[in-house]
Each structure stands twice: as C-alpha cells, then as structure tokens.
Design a protein around this motif. Structure first.
Motif, mmCIF file in Angstrom:
data_model
loop_
_atom_site.group_PDB
_atom_site.id
_atom_site.type_symbol
_atom_site.label_atom_id
_atom_site.label_comp_id
_atom_site.label_asym_id
_atom_site.label_seq_id
_atom_site.Cartn_x
_atom_site.Cartn_y
_atom_site.Cartn_z
ATOM 1 N N UNK A 204 0.837 -1.194 0.000
ATOM 2 C CA UNK A 204 0.000 0.000 0.000
ATOM 3 C C UNK A 204 0.877 1.251 0.000
ATOM 4 N N UNK A 205 1.937 1.239 0.782
ATOM 5 C CA UNK A 205 2.860 2.376 0.802
ATOM 6 C C UNK A 205 3.503 2.577 -0.570
ATOM 7 N N UNK A 206 3.834 1.481 -1.249
ATOM 8 C CA UNK A 206 4.408 1.579 -2.593
ATOM 9 C C UNK A 206 3.415 2.211 -3.554
ATOM 10 N N UNK A 207 2.160 1.817 -3.477
ATOM 11 C CA UNK A 207 1.116 2.417 -4.325
ATOM 12 C C UNK A 207 1.039 3.930 -4.082
ATOM 13 N N UNK A 208 1.134 4.327 -2.819
ATOM 14 C CA UNK A 208 1.080 5.758 -2.496
ATOM 15 C C UNK A 208 2.339 6.472 -2.995
ATOM 16 N N UNK A 209 3.514 5.867 -2.767
ATOM 17 C CA UNK A 209 4.777 6.483 -3.179
ATOM 18 C C UNK A 209 4.852 6.671 -4.690
ATOM 19 N N UNK A 210 4.320 5.715 -5.435
ATOM 20 C CA UNK A 210 4.368 5.767 -6.897
ATOM 21 C C UNK A 210 3.219 6.581 -7.484
ATOM 22 N N UNK B 297 3.102 -6.724 -7.657
ATOM 23 C CA UNK B 297 2.806 -7.891 -6.832
ATOM 24 C C UNK B 297 3.845 -7.976 -5.730
ATOM 25 N N UNK B 298 3.441 -8.384 -4.562
ATOM 26 C CA UNK B 298 4.351 -8.487 -3.432
ATOM 27 C C UNK B 298 4.952 -9.880 -3.383
ATOM 28 N N UNK B 299 6.275 -9.945 -3.243
ATOM 29 C CA UNK B 299 6.965 -11.229 -3.084
ATOM 30 C C UNK B 299 6.760 -11.736 -1.668
ATOM 31 N N UNK B 300 7.177 -12.974 -1.435
ATOM 32 C CA UNK B 300 7.087 -13.541 -0.100
ATOM 33 C C UNK B 300 7.903 -12.751 0.913
ATOM 34 N N UNK B 301 8.999 -12.118 0.458
ATOM 35 C CA UNK B 301 9.843 -11.368 1.389
ATOM 36 C C UNK B 301 9.370 -9.945 1.604
ATOM 37 N N UNK B 302 8.242 -9.546 0.993
ATOM 38 C CA UNK B 302 7.694 -8.213 1.218
ATOM 39 C C UNK B 302 8.106 -7.189 0.200
ATOM 40 N N UNK B 303 9.082 -7.510 -0.678
ATOM 41 C CA UNK B 303 9.457 -6.557 -1.712
ATOM 42 C C UNK B 303 8.483 -6.647 -2.864
ATOM 43 N N UNK B 304 8.556 -5.687 -3.777
ATOM 44 C CA UNK B 304 7.617 -5.665 -4.879
ATOM 45 C C UNK B 304 8.301 -5.848 -6.210
ATOM 46 N N UNK B 305 7.576 -6.458 -7.148
ATOM 47 C CA UNK B 305 8.056 -6.623 -8.515
ATOM 48 C C UNK B 305 7.292 -5.644 -9.396
ATOM 49 N N UNK B 306 7.979 -5.072 -10.362
ATOM 50 C CA UNK B 306 7.283 -4.176 -11.296
ATOM 51 C C UNK B 306 6.932 -4.949 -12.546
#
Length: 103
Positions: free
Chosen positions: A58-64, A94-103
């Motif tokens: 959600x934070x990534x969506x806001x940041x982008x 999409x969020x990976x298992x480790x919490x990072x995101x893929x573009x």
C-alpha cells in the motif's frame, strides 16, 4: 461516593462553556462532513483487506502515485472509487514472499 457542592452560577458558566465548545467542534467538523458523506472513504486496514495486500505494498502504491489519499488527524483515507479503479486496472505491483515488490 463523593459529593461536591458548587455555586449555581459556577455550574451555569461551566455549562455555557461546554455548549460553546460543542458548537466550535460542530463548526470545525462541518467542512469535512460533506466530503465524507459525498463518497465512502476507507482507511489503511480496510484497503489492505479489500485488495489483499500488505501495508508495505500500500505504501508503494502511495509512493508511486498509483493511489491517492487524504490525511486527516495523521490518518490516511482513500476514496472507494479510487480503490475500485485501481482494482479494475489490476494490481500494478505484486508483493513477493519477502515483502518486496516486482514491477
């Protein structure tokens, strides 16, 4: 039980001050009431549950800039229509298992 005796004039002054405070509160809320009645607003937790995403995503969506939000009393709120538009477009990340995101 403790009983406290005060003069009626002091009680009346306190009552008037409380009424004035209540009126100030209503006046301050008045400009926000129409905004919140016009459209349904959701908080962070509701968005995460609705979209099945983590707070980090959600934070990534806001940041982008993918999901706009409004801040009221240090709490973020999102328009339901904005969330639905993002859902209809598909999750951009999409969020990976480790919490990072893929573009």
């Amino acid at each position: 039980m403790e009983v406290i005796a005060i003069q009626k004039s002091a009680l009346d002054r306190m009552n008037n001050e409380l009424k004035a405070l209540l009126q100030l509160t209503k006046n301050a809320m008045g400009k926000y009431i129409l905004i919140f009645k016009a459209e349904k607003w959701l908080d962070n937790q509701e968005i995460c549950l609705m979209m099945n995403i983590t707070k980090r995503t959600l934070q990534t969506y806001k940041d982008k800039g993918l999901l706009s939000y409004s801040k009221l009393n240090r709490k973020n709120y999102y328009k339901l229509s904005d969330v639905q538009a993002l859902l209809e477009a598909g999750h951009p990340y999409n969020t990976n298992d480790n919490g990072s995101t893929d573009e």
